[in-house]
Design a protein around this motif. Structure first.
Motif, PDB file in Angstrom:
ATOM      1  N   ALA A   1       0.870  -1.114  -0.051  1.00  0.00           N
ATOM      2  CA  ALA A   1       0.136  -0.111   0.007  1.00  0.00           C
ATOM      3  C   ALA A   1       1.039   1.294  -0.170  1.00  0.00           C
ATOM      4  O   ALA A   1       0.654   2.185  -0.752  1.00  0.00           O
ATOM      5  N   SER A   2       1.837   1.144   0.785  1.00  0.00           N
ATOM      6  CA  SER A   2       2.913   2.405   0.767  1.00  0.00           C
ATOM      7  C   SER A   2       3.545   2.521  -0.646  1.00  0.00           C
ATOM      8  O   SER A   2       3.827   3.581  -1.124  1.00  0.00           O
ATOM      9  N   THR A   3       3.853   1.480  -1.346  1.00  0.00           N
ATOM     10  CA  THR A   3       4.440   1.566  -2.467  1.00  0.00           C
ATOM     11  C   THR A   3       3.302   2.187  -3.708  1.00  0.00           C
ATOM     12  O   THR A   3       3.679   3.265  -4.470  1.00  0.00           O
ATOM     13  N   TYR A   4       2.367   1.823  -3.607  1.00  0.00           N
ATOM     14  CA  TYR A   4       1.076   2.269  -4.691  1.00  0.00           C
ATOM     15  C   TYR A   4       0.963   3.834  -4.216  1.00  0.00           C
ATOM     16  O   TYR A   4       0.741   4.606  -4.974  1.00  0.00           O
ATOM     17  N   LYS A   5       0.980   3.990  -2.822  1.00  0.00           N
ATOM     18  CA  LYS A   5       0.744   5.547  -2.381  1.00  0.00           C
ATOM     19  C   LYS A   5       2.046   6.524  -2.977  1.00  0.00           C
ATOM     20  O   LYS A   5       1.501   7.830  -3.473  1.00  0.00           O
TER      21      LYS A   5
END
Length: 428
Positions: free
Chosen positions: A335-339
């Protein structure tokens, strides 16, 4: 003499009545036209689209259902009262049957049970927090769906408005050519222009008539699509007002689209707390009362009650807790990578749109200058056409240049509106 005077008087009266009727029609005609072709703006279609959207209604119903889920969770925190009954009869026939010391031969029970979990407050709080996060996700999805719907409706509205402008422009050009055709026909009869030149102009007029018809068909098709997207079944074709969009001003913080990632982060925290709570000790108490008897000895005295407790302490489960933590950690990292990737894309998207809008503004200024010269050339050629001092082919070329410049300007303005719509969509 009197007879002629009477006839003249009657004729004047009839003429006066006709004049009054014409005046009344002239006064009422604009209102009738306005009633037949009402003016609608973009807000009308946006409101109708929101009202008729089944997706938004679905999200609203989901939020109402989550309120019931919260009540269900709160209900589980209260003491649970149940009534139970069971009966059993194990006959012994000719010495064959269950051991009566174990089965008691027959048993009947009818109990009222009360169970209560003493250590469930944190668990209930965690479940309520999870439901609230689901509600926040649905609320965000509803807002995003509304933005998407507004964007698609606005794009289609702009397309219909462009088609409406095409119809009006081609209609004005056709009126101009029709007026010049009448003059050119008269000049051709007077041998000022050749028959071939008149026929060339007539072909241009007919072609413009076909272009006008094609523009009207395109306008009707685009308008029908706008009604379809907005969920409107009315077949009335209204006059569309010029779309008014916010000026493209870049906000210092664009946190709407990243809000979903923040909600996901809170969900991961909530899930981690739920894992922790599953490995906490569990303590419950219970009580029951009623009738429980084997009918062997004084069954009428087997009314009673009992109380007790249950305690469960996790000790070892093969490191399942750590495995669940690791699995949740991978989800958080993803999720952090996508953000981070989305934030970079959003900034790049806004920069490109802002640059395109600026370039479009510069192009519009150049096109307006070209239109000014093309219009001036048409005016000059129109005056020369009245005196027969210009070739019809040159006049047609001037008109085509003017039409091309006007079409380019309209297309540029429409592209600018669409770019602003996209910019405002991402700039939230």
């Amino acid at each position: 003499m009197r007879y002629l005077f009477a006839i003249r008087k009657m004729r004047n009266w009839i003429i006066f009545k006709e004049f009054l009727i014409i005046c009344c029609i002239a006064m009422l005609l604009p209102s009738a036209i306005k009633a037949q072709n009402p003016t609608r703006n973009i807000d009308y279609f946006l409101q109708e689209a929101v009202k008729s959207s089944p997706t938004l209604k679905d999200y609203k119903n989901q939020k109402q259902a989550l309120k019931i889920d919260s009540l269900l969770v709160l209900a589980t925190a209260k003491p649970q009262v149940t009534a139970s009954s069971a009966g059993m009869y194990a006959p012994i026939i000719k010495g064959y049957g269950y051991d009566e010391a174990l089965s008691n031969g027959q048993v009947l029970e009818a109990l009222l049970n009360v169970n209560y979990d003493l250590l469930n407050k944190k668990k209930i709080s965690n479940q309520l927090q999870g439901i609230k996060l689901q509600s926040d996700s649905i609320k965000y999805a509803g807002e995003l769906s509304t933005f998407d719907l507004n964007k698609s409706i606005t794009d289609q509205y702009i397309a219909v408005y462009a088609s409406q402008q095409d119809v009006n422009f081609n209609k004005n050009v056709f009126t101009l050519l029709k007026k010049e055709e009448t003059l050119l026909k008269e000049l051709t009869r007077n041998n000022i222009y050749k028959q071939s030149e008149y026929l060339t102009f007539l072909v241009t007029l007919q072609q413009q008539q076909l272009t006008l018809k094609q523009a009207e068909l395109q306008y009707q098709s685009d308008y029908a699509m706008l009604n379809y997207l907005a969920g409107i079944t009315d077949t009335t074709v209204a006059v569309l007002a010029e779309p008014t969009l916010k000026n493209p001003v870049l906000l210092t913080e664009n946190d709407f689209f990243t809000k979903r990632f923040d909600i996901d982060s809170l969900k991961y925290i909530n899930q981690k707390q739920a894992i922790d709570l599953n490995y906490k000790p569990k303590l419950g108490v219970y009580a029951n009362s009623g009738y429980n008897s084997s009918f062997i000895l004084q069954p009428y005295k087997n009314f009673g009650a009992s109380v007790g407790f249950t305690l469960s302490i996790p000790i070892y489960d093969g490191h399942q807790k750590k495995m669940q933590y690791d699995k949740l950690g991978f989800s958080t990292l993803t999720a952090s990578t996508y953000k981070d990737f989305f934030i970079r894309q959003q900034k790049q998207q806004l920069y490109m749109l802002s640059k395109q809008i600026s370039n479009t503004d510069q192009l519009s200024a150049q096109i307006n200058e070209q239109i000014r010269f093309a219009k001036g050339l048409i005016d000059v050629n129109s005056k020369l056409l009245h005196t027969g001092d210009v070739k019809v082919a040159d006049y047609i070329i001037a008109i085509n240049n003017y039409m091309a410049a006007q079409n380019l300007l309209r297309q540029t303005n429409i592209n600018r509106l669409k770019l602003i719509n996209q910019f405002n969509y991402w700039n939230k």
